[in-house]
Design a protein around this motif. Structure first.
Motif, PDB file in Angstrom:
ATOM      1  N   ARG A 197      48.962  39.130  45.846  1.00  0.00           N
ATOM      2  CA  ARG A 197      47.939  38.181  45.808  1.00  0.00           C
ATOM      3  C   ARG A 197      46.425  39.460  45.440  1.00  0.00           C
ATOM      4  O   ARG A 197      46.876  40.225  46.388  1.00  0.00           O
ATOM      5  CB  ARG A 197      46.919  36.972  45.833  1.00  0.00           C
ATOM      6  CG  ARG A 197      47.425  35.842  45.591  1.00  0.00           C
ATOM      7  CD  ARG A 197      46.411  34.483  45.998  1.00  0.00           C
ATOM      8  NE  ARG A 197      46.924  33.741  46.310  1.00  0.00           N
ATOM      9  CZ  ARG A 197      46.513  32.503  45.648  1.00  0.00           C
ATOM     10  NH1 ARG A 197      44.680  32.489  46.262  1.00  0.00           N
ATOM     11  NH2 ARG A 197      46.805  31.441  46.232  1.00  0.00           N
ATOM     12  N   VAL A 198      46.705  40.289  44.265  1.00  0.00           N
ATOM     13  CA  VAL A 198      45.773  40.928  44.449  1.00  0.00           C
ATOM     14  C   VAL A 198      44.028  40.378  45.168  1.00  0.00           C
ATOM     15  O   VAL A 198      44.182  39.690  44.537  1.00  0.00           O
ATOM     16  CB  VAL A 198      45.335  42.184  43.045  1.00  0.00           C
ATOM     17  CG1 VAL A 198      44.738  43.524  42.817  1.00  0.00           C
ATOM     18  CG2 VAL A 198      46.959  42.075  41.929  1.00  0.00           C
ATOM     19  N   ARG A 199      43.601  41.737  45.863  1.00  0.00           N
ATOM     20  CA  ARG A 199      42.125  41.976  46.198  1.00  0.00           C
ATOM     21  C   ARG A 199      41.492  43.355  45.412  1.00  0.00           C
ATOM     22  O   ARG A 199      41.939  44.001  45.602  1.00  0.00           O
ATOM     23  CB  ARG A 199      42.071  41.485  47.500  1.00  0.00           C
ATOM     24  CG  ARG A 199      42.829  40.634  48.202  1.00  0.00           C
ATOM     25  CD  ARG A 199      43.079  38.967  47.550  1.00  0.00           C
ATOM     26  NE  ARG A 199      41.308  38.110  47.385  1.00  0.00           N
ATOM     27  CZ  ARG A 199      41.266  37.347  47.123  1.00  0.00           C
ATOM     28  NH1 ARG A 199      41.980  37.011  46.114  1.00  0.00           N
ATOM     29  NH2 ARG A 199      39.909  36.531  47.341  1.00  0.00           N
ATOM     30  N   SER A 200      40.452  42.744  44.612  1.00  0.00           N
ATOM     31  CA  SER A 200      38.774  43.689  44.225  1.00  0.00           C
ATOM     32  C   SER A 200      38.988  44.880  45.454  1.00  0.00           C
ATOM     33  O   SER A 200      38.696  44.019  46.918  1.00  0.00           O
ATOM     34  CB  SER A 200      38.482  43.550  43.520  1.00  0.00           C
ATOM     35  OG  SER A 200      37.438  42.580  44.424  1.00  0.00           O
ATOM     36  N   ARG A 201      38.055  45.757  45.421  1.00  0.00           N
ATOM     37  CA  ARG A 201      37.707  46.528  46.282  1.00  0.00           C
ATOM     38  C   ARG A 201      36.239  45.779  46.936  1.00  0.00           C
ATOM     39  O   ARG A 201      35.807  45.535  48.064  1.00  0.00           O
ATOM     40  CB  ARG A 201      36.935  47.987  45.892  1.00  0.00           C
ATOM     41  CG  ARG A 201      38.274  48.656  45.419  1.00  0.00           C
ATOM     42  CD  ARG A 201      37.369  49.648  44.895  1.00  0.00           C
ATOM     43  NE  ARG A 201      38.925  50.698  44.397  1.00  0.00           N
ATOM     44  CZ  ARG A 201      39.623  50.894  43.577  1.00  0.00           C
ATOM     45  NH1 ARG A 201      40.045  49.576  42.608  1.00  0.00           N
ATOM     46  NH2 ARG A 201      40.982  51.966  44.379  1.00  0.00           N
ATOM     47  N   THR A 240      48.412  49.940  45.032  1.00  0.00           N
ATOM     48  CA  THR A 240      47.106  50.304  45.239  1.00  0.00           C
ATOM     49  C   THR A 240      47.489  49.305  42.829  1.00  0.00           C
ATOM     50  O   THR A 240      48.880  49.966  42.468  1.00  0.00           O
ATOM     51  CB  THR A 240      46.517  51.101  44.727  1.00  0.00           C
ATOM     52  OG1 THR A 240      46.934  52.223  45.567  1.00  0.00           O
ATOM     53  CG2 THR A 240      45.753  51.535  43.367  1.00  0.00           C
ATOM     54  N   VAL A 241      46.614  48.433  43.058  1.00  0.00           N
ATOM     55  CA  VAL A 241      46.856  47.472  41.602  1.00  0.00           C
ATOM     56  C   VAL A 241      45.712  48.355  40.842  1.00  0.00           C
ATOM     57  O   VAL A 241      44.458  48.735  40.693  1.00  0.00           O
ATOM     58  CB  VAL A 241      46.356  46.353  41.690  1.00  0.00           C
ATOM     59  CG1 VAL A 241      47.151  45.757  39.684  1.00  0.00           C
ATOM     60  CG2 VAL A 241      47.684  45.915  42.389  1.00  0.00           C
ATOM     61  N   ARG A 242      46.155  49.552  39.779  1.00  0.00           N
ATOM     62  CA  ARG A 242      45.027  50.041  39.073  1.00  0.00           C
ATOM     63  C   ARG A 242      43.858  49.728  37.785  1.00  0.00           C
ATOM     64  O   ARG A 242      44.357  48.763  37.991  1.00  0.00           O
ATOM     65  CB  ARG A 242      46.094  50.931  38.022  1.00  0.00           C
ATOM     66  CG  ARG A 242      46.654  52.527  38.954  1.00  0.00           C
ATOM     67  CD  ARG A 242      47.078  53.391  37.841  1.00  0.00           C
ATOM     68  NE  ARG A 242      46.294  54.358  37.208  1.00  0.00           N
ATOM     69  CZ  ARG A 242      46.266  54.633  37.120  1.00  0.00           C
ATOM     70  NH1 ARG A 242      47.731  55.786  36.158  1.00  0.00           N
ATOM     71  NH2 ARG A 242      45.114  55.793  35.698  1.00  0.00           N
ATOM     72  N   GLY A 243      42.777  49.877  38.781  1.00  0.00           N
ATOM     73  CA  GLY A 243      41.657  49.539  38.384  1.00  0.00           C
ATOM     74  C   GLY A 243      41.251  47.647  38.773  1.00  0.00           C
ATOM     75  O   GLY A 243      40.115  47.508  38.084  1.00  0.00           O
ATOM     76  N   THR A 244      41.924  47.508  39.468  1.00  0.00           N
ATOM     77  CA  THR A 244      41.598  46.026  40.023  1.00  0.00           C
ATOM     78  C   THR A 244      41.366  46.335  41.893  1.00  0.00           C
ATOM     79  O   THR A 244      40.717  46.105  41.851  1.00  0.00           O
ATOM     80  CB  THR A 244      42.964  45.227  39.412  1.00  0.00           C
ATOM     81  OG1 THR A 244      43.095  45.423  38.612  1.00  0.00           O
ATOM     82  CG2 THR A 244      42.534  44.022  39.895  1.00  0.00           C
ATOM     83  N   GLY A 245      42.249  46.673  41.743  1.00  0.00           N
ATOM     84  CA  GLY A 245      42.459  46.741  43.636  1.00  0.00           C
ATOM     85  C   GLY A 245      43.695  46.934  43.955  1.00  0.00           C
ATOM     86  O   GLY A 245      44.314  47.792  44.517  1.00  0.00           O
ATOM     87  N   ARG A 247      46.742  45.338  46.880  1.00  0.00           N
ATOM     88  CA  ARG A 247      48.141  43.990  47.322  1.00  0.00           C
ATOM     89  C   ARG A 247      48.830  44.350  48.813  1.00  0.00           C
ATOM     90  O   ARG A 247      49.333  45.498  48.061  1.00  0.00           O
ATOM     91  CB  ARG A 247      48.033  43.593  45.644  1.00  0.00           C
ATOM     92  CG  ARG A 247      49.504  42.551  45.928  1.00  0.00           C
ATOM     93  CD  ARG A 247      49.978  41.664  44.252  1.00  0.00           C
ATOM     94  NE  ARG A 247      50.663  43.004  43.663  1.00  0.00           N
ATOM     95  CZ  ARG A 247      51.179  43.929  42.877  1.00  0.00           C
ATOM     96  NH1 ARG A 247      50.854  43.135  42.087  1.00  0.00           N
ATOM     97  NH2 ARG A 247      51.756  44.527  42.243  1.00  0.00           N
TER      98      ARG A 247
END
Ligand code: CA
Length: 260
Positions: A197-201, A240-245, A247
């Motif tokens: 799951r993507v976690r934002s900064r 790195t999930v660009r623009g998001t955070g 994972r």
């Protein structure tokens, strides 16, 4: 005193110009079994690092002569000596300095006013992180669900080439031990708990660092980069999930080590 915080003659140096805090820390650390020295200025602190060779330095950020960040930098620059763990003592509202604190090599921080119990636990945690040792034989492994946000209640697990012992504060990549700071360990565990799951900064700042929203997210990028570098060949597990955070890749199951 609390049994789990007894220090068995480990040395702690307190660099702090406020005498009340110095005395409070000195008293409680001594009661917990640590050898304690104190210093009331940065320069005295640097001298004591040489003479006393502490295992842990509790370092106030705002000192009358030399800033805590500079003390930290100078300790880390002296590669002739055994490096102590460094815990920064910061006042509320010094978030920017705290970020710099990690960049100059602090292991952890506590915010004033802090609870003595919490501070003793942090001292214990960084000491465990410093204890070089090898993990025993691989225990029985029990698979857990492949993704989600299940907290890792069992504290030894593997993810592909990564092997983590949370309580012992060990991280191995294949057979090599990687030395991670307390905050890097929290970051790694958090990513593993939320793997796939993507976690934002902002999520990371709030959940790993405990910052209130609105504080600079640059510190997250700095630490993810440092952790990735330390993990070497396993660093690409952190995506790195660009623009998001960020994972943790879902390419490996998390295997919890059983007791058998
Ligand atoms: Ca101060």
């Amino acid at each position: 005193m609390m049994a789990e915080t007894r220090g068995s003659e480990r040395r702690v140096l307190v660099i702090e110009d406020e005498s009340d805090i110095r005395d409070l820390l000195s008293y409680n650390l001594t009661s917990s079994g640590y050898q304690v020295q104190t210093a009331d200025t940065g320069q005295h602190g640097l001298d004591a690092v040489q003479a006393f060779t502490p295992d842990v330095v509790l370092l106030d950020l705002m000192l009358p002569d030399v800033p805590g960040t500079e003390i930290c930098r100078r300790i880390r620059a002296n590669t002739d000596q055994t490096q102590p763990a460094i815990i920064m003592l910061t006042a509320r509202g010094e978030e920017i300095d705290r970020v710099v604190g990690f960049e100059v090599g602090a292991d952890d921080y506590v915010v004033k006013p802090f609870s003595v119990r919490e501070l003793l636990l942090r001292v214990n945690a960084v000491l465990r992180g410093r204890a070089a040792a090898t993990l025993g034989a691989v225990a029985r492994r029990v698979p857990v669900p492949p993704s989600g946000s299940t907290p890792l209640t069992r504290r030894k697990f593997t993810v592909g080439p990564l092997r983590v012992d949370v309580d012992g504060h060990y991280v191995f990549v294949k057979q090599s031990e990687i030395h991670v700071s307390a905050i890097e360990m929290r970051l790694l565990i958090y990513l593993i708990e939320h793997r796939g799951r993507v976690r934002s900064r902002e999520d990371l700042l709030e959940d790993v660092w405990g910052y209130r929203p609105g504080v600079s997210t640059r510190t997250v990028d700095t630490h993810v980069k440092r952790l990735r570098d330390k993990l070497g060949s396993a660093g690409n597990l952190i995506e790195t999930v660009r623009g998001t955070g960020y994972r943790l890749a879902d390419s490996y199951p998390v295997l919890i080590e059983g007791e058998g």
